[in-house]
Write an enzyme that holds these catalytic residues in place. Structure first.
Site, PDB file in Angstrom:
ATOM      1  N   ASP A   1       0.831  -1.215   0.000  1.00 21.52           N
ATOM      2  CA  ASP A   1       0.000   0.000   0.000  1.00 21.52           C
ATOM      3  C   ASP A   1       0.863   1.261   0.000  1.00 21.52           C
ATOM      4  OD1 ASP A   1      -0.812   0.150   3.612  1.00 21.52           O
ATOM      5  OD2 ASP A   1       1.087  -0.012   2.495  1.00 21.52           O
TER       6      ASP A   1
ATOM      7  N   GLU B   1      13.781  12.769  25.135  1.00 20.39           N
ATOM      8  CA  GLU B   1      14.113  13.720  24.066  1.00 20.39           C
ATOM      9  C   GLU B   1      14.063  15.095  24.718  1.00 20.39           C
ATOM     10  OE1 GLU B   1      12.608  15.450  19.777  1.00 20.39           O
ATOM     11  OE2 GLU B   1      11.258  15.082  21.469  1.00 20.39           O
TER      12      GLU B   1
ATOM     13  N   ASP C   1       9.108  11.410  24.131  1.00 20.33           N
ATOM     14  CA  ASP C   1       8.984  12.565  23.259  1.00 20.33           C
ATOM     15  C   ASP C   1       8.817  13.858  24.059  1.00 20.33           C
ATOM     16  OD1 ASP C   1       6.746  14.136  21.173  1.00 20.33           O
ATOM     17  OD2 ASP C   1       8.644  13.355  20.419  1.00 20.33           O
TER      18      ASP C   1
END
Ligand code: TEU
Ligand code: CA
Length: 594
Positions: free
Chosen positions: A61, A294, A240
């Site tokens: 895909d 992070e 994050d």
């Protein structure tokens, strides 16, 4: 026994015994210190980052997926990496390519099913590697159930899961955002919601509302979803923008100085350390896991407060001083080598034996390492890519490699704004080019050098259509047209390739603990062409010499140092037991020092 049955069996067995990490956490008697460091698997590991959307498509895909990753694990095991960091694989509307999560306990439909995840995890463990996943909990997607509820009414039980504030009257009576906070993705960090006539906070995209960590229910929800994945056998988290989780609820206007660096302004809120310690007590302390934060907005001086192992917060963090060193905003500037090298000396002096470091020069938010810190011209792409991998794998701290760097993949020749997918680029374009603030050509030129999409082009597996990434006619993001020359099939087959050289340096690092726990010393900090440093562990002393120039040069080792026996080099040489080295352009060598 078919793979699926085998993996089901492996997982069934694993589910009987408490997860390995739990046993290890319970069992792990502190090992004897090495050079003052407490040994740990994540200190000795080489980590490889996979950006799932661009790694390998298994069902045609045009979009990478989890079975695609599973199909390439032999390639990673052969490279010799120990840990895979998987960028977000969760259910998401992909406003920011997965960093906007709609359901933390569901695999993104495009990437596959939970069974595909379990199969991938089992296959990783079968190959004696580990998996850390991306924990994105500073914000969610605006399609997450919590936010869908929260925006319904001020009385909704989820209202306080996010930050809602009244606007303030503007000069012409028009309503203005609560304060002047900008978003990282251009525009205000506040979005007005007519449903309740209030604004909600989003430091990133409008579809990424920030969670209110001051609400204990939010924190418990986060700890619960972390346990969900750790109980499956996942080995840890890359967290994050974790320094942004604690906000000043008064949301005062930013000063002009703060507006010049919003990362620093938004980081280090009043309860950040308290929440990280609470998270550690409630989750990490109960498992043998790795955590890497992070750490946007965290200075080197502030780093020990997050990673000193006596504070029980995180194991390590990503500082952004090196990866963004040759940046001036969205512009790339020439590399000032002494300034660049000084970063590693400051880290060696600023982080003691209780504060472990990371080493990285690339990821999915930055352009390709060889194009940014090396020389991606046909003549020097290979040696400079090898030199940078040598540097990353011999400096002090856990190295993080990014998918495709082991092939020397380069930046992409973007032609027009239509070539880009990244919301950061598109928002900036709307805010600055379409408003005439900056010229389109200048912006595109800057984006060809610094855009995040440079590192998000699909992995180049072979010279077939679309680099063998997909059988679809069109991948989600165009393949770099140089895939015919630069691809894994070529690299794996060529003993002198960047892939096989990186493999040899990873093996060398694994076999030489001096490159893990050894002291670091830059022996020639002022040299504008050569980066030369030693790693010392007891009697074991090694010298790394890196020529950052395209031109050859004769390098006389300072302080009467004599290079002993040659251990590794990225170009053919027999030169050893000498104080004067004849280095070719982008040549890298590792010597044993007597
Ligand atoms: O990145 C935060 C970050 O450092 C970058 O967004 C950076 O600020 C930006 O590129 C400015 O140039 C993390 C993820 O790694 C990134 O992919 C996400 O877009 C972001 O957080 C929001 O989740
Ligand atoms: Ca696919």
């Amino acid at each position: 026994m078919k793979a699926a049955q085998l993996s089901a069996l492996v997982l069934a067995l694993a589910s009987l015994a408490p997860p390995v990490q739990v046993m290890a956490a319970q069992a792990s008697q502190p090992q004897a210190a090495i050079n003052g460091y407490q040994p740990a698997w994540w200190k000795e590991a080489v980590v490889y980052q996979v950006y799932p959307r661009s790694f390998k498509d298994s069902n045609g895909d045009g979009i990478g997926d989890l079975p695609g990753i599973t199909s390439k694990l032999d390639y990673l095991q052969q490279l010799g990496v120990d840990v895979i960091w998987l960028s977000p694989h969760y259910d998401s509307p992909n406003a920011d390519n997965g960093y906007d999560i709609r359901d933390y306990r569901k695999v993104m439909a495009e990437f596959g099913t939970m069974a595909d995840f379990d199969t991938m995890l089992a296959a990783i463990k079968q190959r004696h590697m580990r998996l850390i996943i991306d924990l994105v909990v500073n914000h969610t997607s605006d399609e997450h159930h919590w936010f869908v509820e929260s925006r319904k009414s001020k009385a909704n039980p989820y209202r306080d899961f996010y930050f809602w504030r009244d606007g303030r009257p503007g000069p012409d009576g028009k309503l203005l955002p609560p304060n002047n906070d900008p978003s990282f993705f251009s525009g205000s960090a506040w979005q007005f919601d007519p449903a309740t006539n209030q604004y909600y906070l989003h430091y990133f995209a409008v579809k990424q509302p920030d969670l209110n960590w001051d609400n204990p229910k939010v924190r418990e929800e986060v700890y619960s979803l972390m346990r969900f994945w750790l109980d499956k056998g996942v080995d840890g988290f890359r967290m994050d923008v974790i320094p942004l989780i604690s906000k000043n609820p008064a949301f005062p206007d930013l000063t002009p100085e703060q507006l010049s660096n919003i990362g620093d302004a938004y980081a280090n809120g009043p309860h950040m350390h308290e929440y990280l310690q609470e998270m550690n007590r409630n989750v990490m302390a109960k498992y043998d896991v790795m955590t890497v934060g992070e750490a946007l907005g965290i200075s080197l001086a502030q780093t020990p407060l997050m990673v000193d192992d006596r504070r029980h917060e995180l194991n390590t963090i990503f500082n952004f001083d090196a990866i963004r060193f040759n940046r001036d905003g969205i512009k790339l500037k020439p590399l000032d080598l002494p300034g660049f090298k000084a970063i590693y000396t400051r880290h060696a002096e600023g982080l003691d034996k209780h504060s472990w470091d990371t080493v990285f020069l690339s990821n999915h938010d930055n352009p390709r390492v060889v194009s940014t810190f090396g020389d991606d011209s046909p003549e020097f792409r290979v040696p400079s890519a090898k030199l940078l991998e040598t540097m990353l794998l011999t400096l002090r701290g856990t190295p993080f490699l990014y998918q495709g760097d082991e092939l020397g993949m380069t930046n992409y020749p973007f032609r027009s704004i239509e070539d880009f997918d990244d919301i950061e680029v598109k928002n900036y374009y709307k805010a600055n080019v379409l408003t005439g603030r900056i010229a389109e050509a200048a912006y595109l030129e800057d984006m060809r050098h610094t855009s995040r999409d440079n590192s998000r082009t699909p992995m180049q597996w072979d010279a077939s259509a679309n680099g063998g990434f997909t059988t679809a006619t069109k991948p989600w993001l165009a393949e770099n047209p140089n895939y015919a020359q630069i691809n894994a099939a070529e690299e794996v087959a060529d003993p002198h390739s960047i892939y096989n050289y990186t493999r040899s340096v990873i093996a060398f690092r694994h076999d030489h603990p001096a490159f893990i726990y050894g002291d670091y010393q830059d022996i020639d900090p002022g040299n504008t062409s050569v980066f030369a440093y030693t790693r010392t562990l007891g009697p074991e002393r090694y010298l790394v010499v890196l020529n950052f120039e395209s031109k050859p040069l004769t390098y006389t080792l300072p302080g009467g140092i004599t290079a002993g026996s040659l251990m590794l080099a990225n170009l053919p040489t027999k030169e050893q037991n000498t104080g004067s080295l004849h280095l070719a352009g982008w040549e890298a060598r590792i010597y044993k020092l007597r």
